[in-house]
Motif scaffolding. Structure first.
Motif, PDB file in Angstrom:
ATOM      1  N   VAL A  27     -14.319   7.283   5.442  1.00 16.39           N
ATOM      2  CA  VAL A  27     -14.348   8.402   4.498  1.00 16.39           C
ATOM      3  C   VAL A  27     -13.301   8.233   3.395  1.00 16.39           C
ATOM      4  CG1 VAL A  27     -14.043  10.895   4.227  1.00 16.39           C
ATOM      5  CG2 VAL A  27     -15.253   9.996   6.224  1.00 16.39           C
ATOM      6  N   PHE A  28     -12.119   7.726   3.777  1.00 20.30           N
ATOM      7  CA  PHE A  28     -11.016   7.655   2.808  1.00 20.30           C
ATOM      8  C   PHE A  28     -10.655   6.213   2.451  1.00 20.30           C
ATOM      9  CE2 PHE A  28     -10.418  11.629   5.217  1.00 20.30           C
ATOM     10  CZ  PHE A  28     -10.622  12.524   4.171  1.00 20.30           C
ATOM     11  N   TRP A  29     -11.661   5.364   2.388  1.00 19.90           N
ATOM     12  CA  TRP A  29     -11.447   3.945   2.105  1.00 19.90           C
ATOM     13  C   TRP A  29     -10.772   3.723   0.755  1.00 19.90           C
ATOM     14  CZ3 TRP A  29     -13.918   2.191  -2.273  1.00 19.90           C
ATOM     15  CH2 TRP A  29     -15.025   2.928  -2.718  1.00 19.90           C
ATOM     16  N   TYR A  30     -11.095   4.540  -0.222  1.00 20.47           N
ATOM     17  CA  TYR A  30     -10.503   4.352  -1.554  1.00 20.47           C
ATOM     18  C   TYR A  30      -8.989   4.581  -1.492  1.00 20.47           C
ATOM     19  CZ  TYR A  30      -9.773   4.706  -6.585  1.00 20.47           C
ATOM     20  OH  TYR A  30      -9.316   4.507  -7.866  1.00 20.47           O
ATOM     21  N   PHE A  31      -8.585   5.653  -0.867  1.00 21.95           N
ATOM     22  CA  PHE A  31      -7.157   5.970  -0.760  1.00 21.95           C
ATOM     23  C   PHE A  31      -6.420   4.904   0.047  1.00 21.95           C
ATOM     24  CE2 PHE A  31      -3.702   7.737   1.789  1.00 21.95           C
ATOM     25  CZ  PHE A  31      -2.889   8.275   0.806  1.00 21.95           C
ATOM     26  N   ILE A  32      -6.982   4.504   1.181  1.00 23.32           N
ATOM     27  CA  ILE A  32      -6.317   3.569   2.082  1.00 23.32           C
ATOM     28  C   ILE A  32      -6.217   2.170   1.480  1.00 23.32           C
ATOM     29  CG2 ILE A  32      -6.475   2.409   4.329  1.00 23.32           C
ATOM     30  CD1 ILE A  32      -7.816   5.023   5.349  1.00 23.32           C
ATOM     31  N   LEU A  33      -7.332   1.672   0.926  1.00 20.54           N
ATOM     32  CA  LEU A  33      -7.359   0.306   0.405  1.00 20.54           C
ATOM     33  C   LEU A  33      -6.549   0.133  -0.875  1.00 20.54           C
ATOM     34  CD1 LEU A  33     -11.078  -0.811   0.919  1.00 20.54           C
ATOM     35  CD2 LEU A  33      -9.068  -1.591   2.175  1.00 20.54           C
ATOM     36  N   PHE A  34      -6.594   1.122  -1.735  1.00 16.89           N
ATOM     37  CA  PHE A  34      -6.006   0.946  -3.064  1.00 16.89           C
ATOM     38  C   PHE A  34      -4.756   1.794  -3.311  1.00 16.89           C
ATOM     39  CE2 PHE A  34     -10.656   0.195  -3.505  1.00 16.89           C
ATOM     40  CZ  PHE A  34     -10.586  -1.187  -3.612  1.00 16.89           C
ATOM     41  N   GLU A  35      -4.867   3.095  -3.187  1.00 18.11           N
ATOM     42  CA  GLU A  35      -3.738   3.963  -3.512  1.00 18.11           C
ATOM     43  C   GLU A  35      -2.570   3.774  -2.531  1.00 18.11           C
ATOM     44  OE1 GLU A  35      -3.988   5.447  -6.225  1.00 18.11           O
ATOM     45  OE2 GLU A  35      -5.844   6.548  -6.535  1.00 18.11           O
ATOM     46  N   PHE A  36      -2.835   3.919  -1.243  1.00 18.83           N
ATOM     47  CA  PHE A  36      -1.780   3.815  -0.241  1.00 18.83           C
ATOM     48  C   PHE A  36      -1.191   2.405  -0.205  1.00 18.83           C
ATOM     49  CE2 PHE A  36      -0.272   3.071   4.127  1.00 18.83           C
ATOM     50  CZ  PHE A  36       0.662   4.095   4.228  1.00 18.83           C
ATOM     51  N   THR A  37      -2.054   1.401  -0.268  1.00 14.66           N
ATOM     52  CA  THR A  37      -1.587   0.012  -0.211  1.00 14.66           C
ATOM     53  C   THR A  37      -0.706  -0.335  -1.396  1.00 14.66           C
ATOM     54  OG1 THR A  37      -3.571  -0.650   0.986  1.00 14.66           O
ATOM     55  CG2 THR A  37      -2.316  -2.393  -0.074  1.00 14.66           C
ATOM     56  N   ARG A  38      -1.163   0.021  -2.601  1.00 11.50           N
ATOM     57  CA  ARG A  38      -0.431  -0.354  -3.819  1.00 11.50           C
ATOM     58  C   ARG A  38       0.815   0.484  -4.042  1.00 11.50           C
ATOM     59  NH1 ARG A  38       2.552  -0.908  -7.208  1.00 11.50           N
ATOM     60  NH2 ARG A  38       2.329  -1.599  -9.365  1.00 11.50           N
ATOM     61  N   TYR A  39       0.685   1.815  -3.915  1.00 11.03           N
ATOM     62  CA  TYR A  39       1.775   2.689  -4.336  1.00 11.03           C
ATOM     63  C   TYR A  39       2.719   3.121  -3.218  1.00 11.03           C
ATOM     64  CZ  TYR A  39      -0.946   2.804  -8.594  1.00 11.03           C
ATOM     65  OH  TYR A  39      -1.626   2.435  -9.717  1.00 11.03           O
ATOM     66  N   ILE A  40       2.397   2.780  -1.989  1.00 11.62           N
ATOM     67  CA  ILE A  40       3.313   3.069  -0.892  1.00 11.62           C
ATOM     68  C   ILE A  40       3.775   1.785  -0.223  1.00 11.62           C
ATOM     69  CG2 ILE A  40       3.621   4.213   1.330  1.00 11.62           C
ATOM     70  CD1 ILE A  40       3.475   6.136  -1.021  1.00 11.62           C
ATOM     71  N   ILE A  41       2.843   1.020   0.340  1.00  3.28           N
ATOM     72  CA  ILE A  41       3.218  -0.179   1.097  1.00  3.28           C
ATOM     73  C   ILE A  41       3.897  -1.214   0.204  1.00  3.28           C
ATOM     74  CG2 ILE A  41       2.366  -2.126   2.453  1.00  3.28           C
ATOM     75  CD1 ILE A  41       0.197  -0.322   3.549  1.00  3.28           C
ATOM     76  N   ILE A  42       3.210  -1.651  -0.863  1.00  3.90           N
ATOM     77  CA  ILE A  42       3.769  -2.690  -1.737  1.00  3.90           C
ATOM     78  C   ILE A  42       5.036  -2.197  -2.429  1.00  3.90           C
ATOM     79  CG2 ILE A  42       3.363  -4.090  -3.798  1.00  3.90           C
ATOM     80  CD1 ILE A  42       0.451  -4.299  -2.990  1.00  3.90           C
ATOM     81  N   ASP A  43       4.986  -0.976  -2.949  1.00  5.85           N
ATOM     82  CA  ASP A  43       6.154  -0.445  -3.656  1.00  5.85           C
ATOM     83  C   ASP A  43       7.366  -0.340  -2.746  1.00  5.85           C
ATOM     84  OD1 ASP A  43       4.635  -0.295  -5.903  1.00  5.85           O
ATOM     85  OD2 ASP A  43       4.964   1.836  -6.279  1.00  5.85           O
ATOM     86  N   TYR A  44       7.162   0.128  -1.525  1.00 11.07           N
ATOM     87  CA  TYR A  44       8.299   0.293  -0.616  1.00 11.07           C
ATOM     88  C   TYR A  44       8.844  -1.050  -0.141  1.00 11.07           C
ATOM     89  CZ  TYR A  44       9.176   5.257  -0.008  1.00 11.07           C
ATOM     90  OH  TYR A  44       9.596   6.545  -0.212  1.00 11.07           O
ATOM     91  N   ILE A  45       7.959  -2.022   0.050  1.00 11.31           N
ATOM     92  CA  ILE A  45       8.430  -3.357   0.454  1.00 11.31           C
ATOM     93  C   ILE A  45       9.291  -3.961  -0.646  1.00 11.31           C
ATOM     94  CG2 ILE A  45       7.697  -5.742   0.888  1.00 11.31           C
ATOM     95  CD1 ILE A  45       5.279  -4.611   2.374  1.00 11.31           C
ATOM     96  N   VAL A  46       8.785  -3.917  -1.895  1.00 10.63           N
ATOM     97  CA  VAL A  46       9.542  -4.476  -3.018  1.00 10.63           C
ATOM     98  C   VAL A  46      10.822  -3.671  -3.264  1.00 10.63           C
ATOM     99  CG1 VAL A  46       9.496  -5.003  -5.480  1.00 10.63           C
ATOM    100  CG2 VAL A  46       7.456  -5.410  -4.092  1.00 10.63           C
ATOM    101  N   ALA A  47      10.711  -2.347  -3.153  1.00 18.02           N
ATOM    102  CA  ALA A  47      11.892  -1.499  -3.348  1.00 18.02           C
ATOM    103  C   ALA A  47      12.962  -1.813  -2.301  1.00 18.02           C
ATOM    104  CB  ALA A  47      11.500  -0.024  -3.267  1.00 18.02           C
ATOM    105  N   LEU A  48      12.528  -2.071  -1.068  1.00 13.06           N
ATOM    106  CA  LEU A  48      13.468  -2.409  -0.005  1.00 13.06           C
ATOM    107  C   LEU A  48      14.157  -3.744  -0.292  1.00 13.06           C
ATOM    108  CD1 LEU A  48      14.695  -1.830   2.786  1.00 13.06           C
ATOM    109  CD2 LEU A  48      12.717  -2.992   3.806  1.00 13.06           C
ATOM    110  N   ILE A  49      13.365  -4.730  -0.721  1.00  9.44           N
ATOM    111  CA  ILE A  49      13.938  -6.042  -1.063  1.00  9.44           C
ATOM    112  C   ILE A  49      14.917  -5.902  -2.230  1.00  9.44           C
ATOM    113  CG2 ILE A  49      13.399  -8.350  -1.954  1.00  9.44           C
ATOM    114  CD1 ILE A  49      10.682  -8.117  -0.511  1.00  9.44           C
ATOM    115  N   PHE A  50      14.517  -5.108  -3.218  1.00  9.59           N
ATOM    116  CA  PHE A  50      15.369  -4.863  -4.393  1.00  9.59           C
ATOM    117  C   PHE A  50      16.678  -4.209  -3.956  1.00  9.59           C
ATOM    118  CE2 PHE A  50      16.833  -2.637  -8.184  1.00  9.59           C
ATOM    119  CZ  PHE A  50      16.574  -3.563  -9.196  1.00  9.59           C
ATOM    120  N   TRP A  51      16.594  -3.259  -3.047  1.00  6.72           N
ATOM    121  CA  TRP A  51      17.777  -2.542  -2.570  1.00  6.72           C
ATOM    122  C   TRP A  51      18.687  -3.475  -1.757  1.00  6.72           C
ATOM    123  CZ3 TRP A  51      19.795  -1.043   2.236  1.00  6.72           C
ATOM    124  CH2 TRP A  51      20.808  -0.082   2.185  1.00  6.72           C
ATOM    125  N   ILE A  52      18.084  -4.314  -0.908  1.00  8.33           N
ATOM    126  CA  ILE A  52      18.850  -5.263  -0.097  1.00  8.33           C
ATOM    127  C   ILE A  52      19.617  -6.245  -0.987  1.00  8.33           C
ATOM    128  CG2 ILE A  52      18.639  -7.211   1.515  1.00  8.33           C
ATOM    129  CD1 ILE A  52      16.317  -5.689   2.834  1.00  8.33           C
TER     130      ILE A  52
END
Length: 439
Positions: A27-52
């Motif tokens: 039902v929520f494939w659009y949110f999970i595949l694109f929005e959540f992946t790009r703006y939460i997972i990827i952003d937080y991983i890069v933000a964490l690396i940037f912070w470290i």
């Protein structure tokens, strides 16, 4: 009413408890595949690396700052614009307080019909600016910037909008990255909304700027796919700007020149500590007009003019390819796909919309606050920006509905009718010339 809610809430909870993970993903494939992946997972991983790596980067940044201070290069600050007279005194005052002072200040009046000529000439006479140049006939912002470029003599060009103000170390900080990597030819400043208390429209843009500029550009710059040097505050190597022929006429000049620099083999980066404050539109009618212009430029430049970056050629560059491809995919392709998603939900889950729609809003509501948390980590104005937190709840409607509809309209108009050439933001004569030149 309270009795209805008492019945609806348990029913809503029971429905999702019984759905199961596979159907939830369906039902929520659009949110999970694109929005959540790009703006939460990827952003937080890069933000964490940037912070470290923040201490390592800070050490490198300070070393580059010392090199900048040692050389103390001459810089040309250019401000092209029309009817900006009322902003000029505040701008010169803001620039006079900068920690970096070895610059000339050139203002180009692009055919203003207000008091800009009087104010500009008076500022020049008083020695508050170095050059005031007037185009009697309006040529457009790109034309005015190129005119300023002809009169400039600095090693670096800092392009500003007249209605902005700057932190005391903004000019210095935007120049430092040039001394961190010799391949860097352009640096974008961190633009934030100054008038966020003026209206709901301005508050929502302030949150949007924090997400897409303050944090979003940290992410894309770190990944090497940073795609636009804001015209409100950006710095350029003068020799590179000369080599690529300056700004091309027509709307969308900020993103256009950034792509031209990338295609020439140079790097561009974002500097979060170079803070610029600007006034955002305070009314949705004005904002809609602005965003229609901005969004049409994606089709005009990213899809049409610079389509060569997507194909193998002598100057092919993977970082430039991914920079534009990411921009087109997440703005254009996913915008189209979102409408297919809506149709999919309506056709296949029409009897369950009373559960699906609230859950969709809930997911985006939670994501907005999760994103805001990452912004809070990076922000240097945390106390001031606490004011915006209650309005984060409206971002789902603002970005997910309002801006998406505006974007779709802009893409449709530009893709099929090339309406950017009719935009009054750019003079008609310049648009016609750009159209004939295929720009």
């Amino acid at each position: 009413m309270s009795l209805q809610l008492e019945n609806i809430v348990p029913e809503y909870i029971n429905y999702w408890n019984e759905v199961g993970l596979p159907k939830f993903i369906r039902v929520f494939w659009y949110f999970i595949l694109f929005e959540f992946t790009r703006y939460i997972i990827i952003d937080y991983i890069v933000a964490l690396i940037f912070w470290i790596n923040r201490k390592k980067r800070a050490k490198k940044f300070e070393k580059a700052r010392q090199l900048l201070r040692l050389e103390n290069p001459f810089v040309s600050v250019i401000i092209p614009g029309k009817n900006e007279g009322k902003h000029l005194y505040k701008l010169t005052k803001s620039l006079a307080e900068q920690t970096f002072s070895n610059f000339e200040l050139i203002i180009v009046d692009d055919g203003s019909d207000d008091d800009t000529p009087i104010i500009g000439k008076n500022l020049e006479r008083l020695g508050l600016i170095d050059k005031f140049i007037r185009n009697e006939m309006r040529g457009g912002k790109a034309s005015a910037a190129n005119l300023a470029l002809r009169y400039s003599s600095g090693k670096y060009i800092v392009h500003l909008d007249a209605d902005c103000s700057f932190d005391y170390d903004a000019i210095e900080n935007v120049l430092v990255p040039f001394y961190m990597n010799e391949k860097i030819a352009a640096v974008g400043g961190n633009v934030k909304v100054r008038n966020y208390k003026e209206s709901l429209c301005a508050r929502l843009q302030a949150i949007e700027y924090l997400k897409t500029v303050s944090v979003g550009r940290i992410i894309t710059s770190y990944l090497g796919i940073y795609k636009i040097i804001s015209g409100a505050f950006g710095a350029f190597r003068a020799d590179v700007i000369d080599a690529i022929g300056g700004w091309d006429i027509g709307p969308g000049l900020d993103g256009d020149i950034t792509v031209k620099i990338r295609k020439s083999g140079y790097k561009v980066c974002f500097e979060p500590s170079a803070i610029c404050l600007t006034n955002a539109p305070s009314k949705f009618k004005v904002l809609t007009k602005q965003r229609l212009r901005w969004d049409k430029s994606i089709i005009r430049f990213r899809v049409r003019k610079h389509k060569d970056v997507y194909f193998p050629n002598a100057n092919f560059n993977w970082s430039t390819f991914f920079s534009l491809a990411e921009n087109v995919f997440y703005n254009v392709v996913l915008d189209i796909l979102w409408w297919f998603y809506i149709i999919d939900i309506i056709v296949n889950y029409s009897s369950q919309l009373q559960f699906v729609i609230p859950m969709n809003f809930t997911l985006y509501f939670v994501m907005s606050y999760v994103q805001m948390c990452s912004i809070y980590v990076f922000s240097e104005r945390r106390k001031e920006e606490l004011y915006l937190w209650p309005y984060v709840s409206l971002m789902t409607i603002y970005t997910g509905t309002y801006l998406r509809i505006v974007r779709t309209a802009a893409y449709y108009k530009e893709f099929f009718f090339k309406r950017s050439f009719e935009d009054t933001w750019n003079p008609y004569k310049s648009s016609i010339q750009a159209k004939k030149a295929g720009l």
